[in-house]
Scaffold this active site. Structure first.
Site, PDB file in Angstrom:
ATOM      1  N   ASN A  18       0.778  -1.343   0.094  1.00 43.02           N
ATOM      2  CA  ASN A  18       0.104   0.080   0.094  1.00 43.02           C
ATOM      3  C   ASN A  18       0.966   1.237  -0.104  1.00 43.02           C
ATOM      4  O   ASN A  18       1.492   1.732   0.986  1.00 43.02           O
ATOM      5  CB  ASN A  18      -1.046   0.178   1.273  1.00 43.02           C
ATOM      6  CG  ASN A  18      -1.881   1.269   1.172  1.00 43.02           C
ATOM      7  OD1 ASN A  18      -1.567   2.551   1.098  1.00 43.02           O
ATOM      8  ND2 ASN A  18      -3.163   0.728   1.696  1.00 43.02           N
ATOM      9  N   ASP A  78      -1.492  -4.764  10.691  1.00 41.09           N
ATOM     10  CA  ASP A  78      -2.890  -5.597  10.261  1.00 41.09           C
ATOM     11  C   ASP A  78      -3.749  -4.543  10.736  1.00 41.09           C
ATOM     12  O   ASP A  78      -3.539  -4.066  12.163  1.00 41.09           O
ATOM     13  CB  ASP A  78      -2.906  -6.856  10.830  1.00 41.09           C
ATOM     14  CG  ASP A  78      -3.841  -7.563  10.259  1.00 41.09           C
ATOM     15  OD1 ASP A  78      -3.967  -7.468   8.796  1.00 41.09           O
ATOM     16  OD2 ASP A  78      -4.659  -8.270  10.808  1.00 41.09           O
ATOM     17  N   SER A  79      -4.716  -4.353  10.166  1.00 41.47           N
ATOM     18  CA  SER A  79      -5.942  -3.451  10.554  1.00 41.47           C
ATOM     19  C   SER A  79      -7.306  -4.056  10.243  1.00 41.47           C
ATOM     20  O   SER A  79      -7.449  -4.703   9.461  1.00 41.47           O
ATOM     21  CB  SER A  79      -5.521  -2.105  10.290  1.00 41.47           C
ATOM     22  OG  SER A  79      -5.412  -1.974   9.177  1.00 41.47           O
ATOM     23  N   GLY A 159     -11.826   2.175   2.570  1.00 41.72           N
ATOM     24  CA  GLY A 159     -12.370   1.008   3.437  1.00 41.72           C
ATOM     25  C   GLY A 159     -13.668   1.478   3.934  1.00 41.72           C
ATOM     26  O   GLY A 159     -14.660   2.059   3.123  1.00 41.72           O
ATOM     27  N   TYR A 160     -13.785   1.257   5.116  1.00 42.57           N
ATOM     28  CA  TYR A 160     -15.057   1.647   6.124  1.00 42.57           C
ATOM     29  C   TYR A 160     -15.097   3.138   6.364  1.00 42.57           C
ATOM     30  O   TYR A 160     -16.026   3.349   7.194  1.00 42.57           O
ATOM     31  CB  TYR A 160     -15.033   0.692   7.165  1.00 42.57           C
ATOM     32  CG  TYR A 160     -15.231  -0.895   6.837  1.00 42.57           C
ATOM     33  CD1 TYR A 160     -16.297  -1.474   6.409  1.00 42.57           C
ATOM     34  CD2 TYR A 160     -13.867  -1.487   6.748  1.00 42.57           C
ATOM     35  CE1 TYR A 160     -16.144  -2.702   6.229  1.00 42.57           C
ATOM     36  CE2 TYR A 160     -13.853  -2.911   6.410  1.00 42.57           C
ATOM     37  CZ  TYR A 160     -15.037  -3.394   5.924  1.00 42.57           C
ATOM     38  OH  TYR A 160     -15.155  -4.952   5.655  1.00 42.57           O
ATOM     39  N   ARG A 188      -4.367   3.982  13.195  1.00 42.48           N
ATOM     40  CA  ARG A 188      -3.056   3.765  12.751  1.00 42.48           C
ATOM     41  C   ARG A 188      -2.021   4.588  13.419  1.00 42.48           C
ATOM     42  O   ARG A 188      -1.031   4.658  13.581  1.00 42.48           O
ATOM     43  CB  ARG A 188      -3.284   3.863  11.230  1.00 42.48           C
ATOM     44  CG  ARG A 188      -1.622   3.399  10.450  1.00 42.48           C
ATOM     45  CD  ARG A 188      -2.009   3.058   9.029  1.00 42.48           C
ATOM     46  NE  ARG A 188      -2.862   2.034   8.873  1.00 42.48           N
ATOM     47  CZ  ARG A 188      -4.331   2.278   8.581  1.00 42.48           C
ATOM     48  NH1 ARG A 188      -4.736   3.433   8.177  1.00 42.48           N
ATOM     49  NH2 ARG A 188      -5.053   1.030   8.357  1.00 42.48           N
TER      50      ARG A 188
HETATM   51  P1  IMP Z   1      -4.920  -4.020   6.048  1.00 38.27           P
HETATM   52  O1  IMP Z   1      -4.468  -3.677   7.317  1.00 38.27           O
HETATM   53  O2  IMP Z   1      -4.162  -3.484   5.134  1.00 38.27           O
HETATM   54  O3  IMP Z   1      -4.990  -5.584   5.709  1.00 38.27           O
HETATM   55  O4  IMP Z   1      -6.479  -3.670   5.879  1.00 38.27           O
HETATM   56  C1  IMP Z   1      -7.611  -4.188   6.334  1.00 38.27           C
HETATM   57  C2  IMP Z   1      -8.637  -3.882   5.998  1.00 38.27           C
HETATM   58  O5  IMP Z   1      -9.417  -3.210   6.834  1.00 38.27           O
HETATM   59  C3  IMP Z   1      -8.775  -2.518   5.007  1.00 38.27           C
HETATM   60  O6  IMP Z   1      -8.803  -3.172   3.583  1.00 38.27           O
HETATM   61  C4  IMP Z   1      -9.997  -2.006   5.178  1.00 38.27           C
HETATM   62  O7  IMP Z   1     -11.192  -2.353   4.712  1.00 38.27           O
HETATM   63  C5  IMP Z   1     -10.142  -1.783   6.557  1.00 38.27           C
HETATM   64  N1  IMP Z   1      -9.431  -0.764   7.309  1.00 38.27           N
HETATM   65  C6  IMP Z   1      -8.269  -0.763   7.808  1.00 38.27           C
HETATM   66  N2  IMP Z   1      -7.937   0.392   8.299  1.00 38.27           N
HETATM   67  C7  IMP Z   1      -8.821   1.319   7.763  1.00 38.27           C
HETATM   68  C8  IMP Z   1      -8.920   2.762   7.895  1.00 38.27           C
HETATM   69  O8  IMP Z   1      -8.238   3.381   8.378  1.00 38.27           O
HETATM   70  N3  IMP Z   1     -10.270   3.210   7.318  1.00 38.27           N
HETATM   71  C9  IMP Z   1     -11.222   2.452   6.581  1.00 38.27           C
HETATM   72  N4  IMP Z   1     -11.054   0.982   6.538  1.00 38.27           N
HETATM   73  C10 IMP Z   1      -9.866   0.322   7.142  1.00 38.27           C
END
Ligand code: IMP
Length: 202
Positions: A18, A78-79, A159-160, A188
Site C-alpha cells: 500500500n 494489520d488493521s 475502506g469503512y 493507525r
Molecule cells: P490491512 O491492514 O491493509 O490488511 O487492511 C484491512 C482492511 O481493514 C482494509 O482493507 C479496510 O477495509 C479496513 N481498514 C483498515 N484501516 C482502515 C481505515 O483507516 N479506514 C477504513 N478502513 C480501514
C-alpha cells in the site's frame, strides 16, 4: 555507542504493498535517520497468507515472512473494523468480509447486518509489528472508538471510512472529514505514535 546512535542509519522494510502506508512510515522514520524501503524496492515478493486469529498474529506473520528473506528490520501492520453487535466482525476479515471483493459491497454488508440494531458501537484497530534485525519483535496497538453510521457519507479515505463515525468527529463520518483529521486521531496514527515512542527511547 549509545542506543540512539545505533538506531540511526538502520534499514527497515515496510511489509506492505500500500503506497499510502509506505509514505506514512517514510515521513515518520526518515527524519529519525532510518532508511525506509518498500517490500517492492527490496525485491521481495512475499505475500503470506494471513492465517492468524488476531490482528497481532497477522502483523507478526507478515513481518516474519519478510524478515526470513531479508534478515533486516521490518515493519508490518494489520488493521480492521470491529463492530460489537456483529460479534466484532468484520475484524481481521475486514479486507475480505463475507468474501466480497468490493469495498462498497463490504460496507453495505455491515450496514445490513446492523439493520434494527440499537447498539452501533464499533472500533478501528491497528496493530504494528516492528521486527529487529535479530528477529526479536515488538507489537503496538492503536484503537479508535466510534459508531457505525446509518448510511455511507463522504468521499475521503478508504475502506469503512464512509460508515465510521469516530467519537472525536462531532458526528461526522471519517470520509466526510479532511484526511489530516485521520492522520492525527486514527487507530493507525495511535499505533505509529507508540512505535515512535519506542524507537525514540532506544
Ligand atoms: P490491512 O491492514 O491493509 O490488511 O487492511 C484491512 C482492511 O481493514 C482494509 O482493507 C479496510 O477495509 C479496513 N481498514 C483498515 N484501516 C482502515 C481505515 O483507516 N479506514 C477504513 N478502513 C480501514
Amino acid at each position: 555507542m549509545k542506543n540512539t546512535e545505533k538506531m540511526r542509519n538502520m534499514k527497515v522494510i515496510i511489509a506492505s504493498g500500500n503506497a499510502g502506508k509506505i509514505k506514512e512510515y517514510r515521513d515518520i522514520l526518515e527524519p529519525l535517520g532510518w532508511e525506509v524501503i518498500s517490500r517492492h524496492e527490496a525485491g521481495i515478493d512475499a505475500d503470506p497468507e494471513e492465517t492468524g486469529t488476531t490482528f497481532e498474529e497477522n502483523a507478526l506473520i507478515k513481518a516474519r515472512a519478510i524478515h526470513d528473506l531479508a534478515h533486516t528490520c521490518v515493519i508490518a501492520d494489520d488493521s480492521g473494523l470491529q463492530v460489537k453487535a456483529l460479534g466484532n466482525e468484520p475484524g481481521i476479515y475486514s479486507a475480505r468480509y463475507k468474501g466480497l471483493t468490493d469495498e462498497h459491497a463490504r460496507r453495505m454488508a455491515v450496514l445490513q447486518g446492523l439493520e434494527g440494531a440499537a447498539d452501533r458501537e464499533a472500533q478501528f484497530v491497528c496493530c504494528i509489528c516492528f521486527m529487529e534485525e535479530n528477529g526479536a519483535h515488538h507489537l503496538f496497538t492503536g484503537i479508535w472508538n466510534g459508531t457505525v453510521a446509518m448510511k455511507e457519507e463522504g468521499e475521503n479515505g478508504f475502506g469503512y471510512d464512509p460508515i465510521f463515525i469516530s467519537e472525536d468527529s462531532g458526528g461526522k463520518t471519517t470520509a466526510s472529514l479532511p484526511i489530516t483529521f485521520k492522520e492525527q486521531y486514527s487507530h493507525r496514527a495511535k499505533a505509529v505514535r507508540l512505535l515512535l515512542e519506542y524507537l525514540q527511547n532506544q
